[in-house]
Design a protein around this motif. Structure first.
Motif, PDB file in Angstrom:
ATOM      1  N   GLN A 149       6.494  -2.448 -14.669  1.00 15.08           N
ATOM      2  CA  GLN A 149       6.770  -0.991 -14.541  1.00 15.08           C
ATOM      3  C   GLN A 149       7.574  -0.162 -15.814  1.00 15.08           C
ATOM      4  OE1 GLN A 149       7.904  -1.215 -10.380  1.00 15.08           O
ATOM      5  NE2 GLN A 149       5.920  -0.873  -9.808  1.00 15.08           N
TER       6      GLN A 149
ATOM      7  N   ASP B  41      -0.601  -1.527  -4.714  1.00  9.36           N
ATOM      8  CA  ASP B  41      -0.792  -0.601  -5.724  1.00  9.36           C
ATOM      9  C   ASP B  41      -1.796  -1.020  -6.894  1.00  9.36           C
ATOM     10  OD1 ASP B  41      -0.446   1.592  -7.344  1.00  9.36           O
ATOM     11  OD2 ASP B  41       1.634   1.916  -7.018  1.00  9.36           O
TER      12      ASP B  41
ATOM     13  N   ASP C  25      -2.001   0.234  -9.552  1.00 11.04           N
ATOM     14  CA  ASP C  25      -1.518   0.763 -11.069  1.00 11.04           C
ATOM     15  C   ASP C  25      -0.379  -0.367 -11.482  1.00 11.04           C
ATOM     16  OD1 ASP C  25      -2.826   3.039 -11.194  1.00 11.04           O
ATOM     17  OD2 ASP C  25      -1.358   4.299 -10.119  1.00 11.04           O
ATOM     18  N   ASP C  26       0.074  -1.242 -10.528  1.00  7.91           N
ATOM     19  CA  ASP C  26       0.979  -2.188 -10.852  1.00  7.91           C
ATOM     20  C   ASP C  26       0.190  -3.581 -10.960  1.00  7.91           C
ATOM     21  OD1 ASP C  26       2.945  -0.731 -10.519  1.00  7.91           O
ATOM     22  OD2 ASP C  26       3.405  -1.122  -8.314  1.00  7.91           O
TER      23      ASP C  26
END
Length: 186
Positions: free
Chosen positions: A17, A98, A100-101
């Protein structure tokens, strides 16, 4: 030289991240993180390799349902965060994190396409990492177009998901040269 300590899943995902919000830090695409959180740079795939992995993606979606994805980062137990060429998993697994991860686990099916890829040298390690991390099957498409199906028990004759890939031989190397186009390999 002292080796850095292995990071757990959460630490690897946090490192990932941090890198994604600082694109100037990561100048390679795609990249992976090894088990210590060090960046592993991968060369960009050629158009030929991208065509083959897109073909594999389309065939998996047609056979198994529209739950396959290309170049998704996944978290393994023994390597760190890897980016298989194609992954597939059951619908309920897509809902548990999630998106997006990086996926915090290894999907049910991972595919590696070895055309123009430095991954040929460490494919055994990659297959092991996916299987140890929870993949039920790993499909490896060799530079010659040969398709292998791997499971926890080793090399399989056929896919446990009943996948049969029909790939145009024109994208593969035969005796060091690209084969004639429009031939289909399975």
């Amino acid at each position: 030289m002292d080796r850095l300590p292995f990071l757990d899943r959460n630490a690897l995902i946090m490192m990932w991240q941090r890198l994604t919000v600082k694109p100037d830090v990561v100048q390679w695409y795609p990249y992976e993180l090894n088990e210590c959180g060090e960046i592993v740079a991968n060369a960009c795939p050629s158009a030929r390799r991208q065509i083959v992995l897109t073909d594999v993606y389309v065939q998996l979606n047609e056979r198994l349902g529209h739950l396959a994805a290309m170049s998704v980062a996944v978290t393994t137990l023994c390597f760190g965060i890897m980016v298989p060429d194609v992954v597939w998993m059951l619908p309920e697994k897509w809902e548990d994190f999630d998106r997006d991860d990086p996926v915090p686990f290894v999907p049910d099916l991972c595919v590696e396409v070895l055309l123009d890829s430095e991954r040929q040298q460490n494919i055994a390690h990659r297959v092991h990492a996916y299987l140890e991390g929870g993949a039920r099957e790993v499909i490896v498409v060799g530079p010659d177009g040969k398709v292998e199906f791997w499971g926890a028990e080793g090399l399989r004759q056929t896919s446990m998901f009943e996948v049969v890939l029909s790939l145009d031989s024109g994208y593969f190397e035969v005796d060091g040269a690209i084969a004639e186009p429009n031939g289909v390999r399975s």
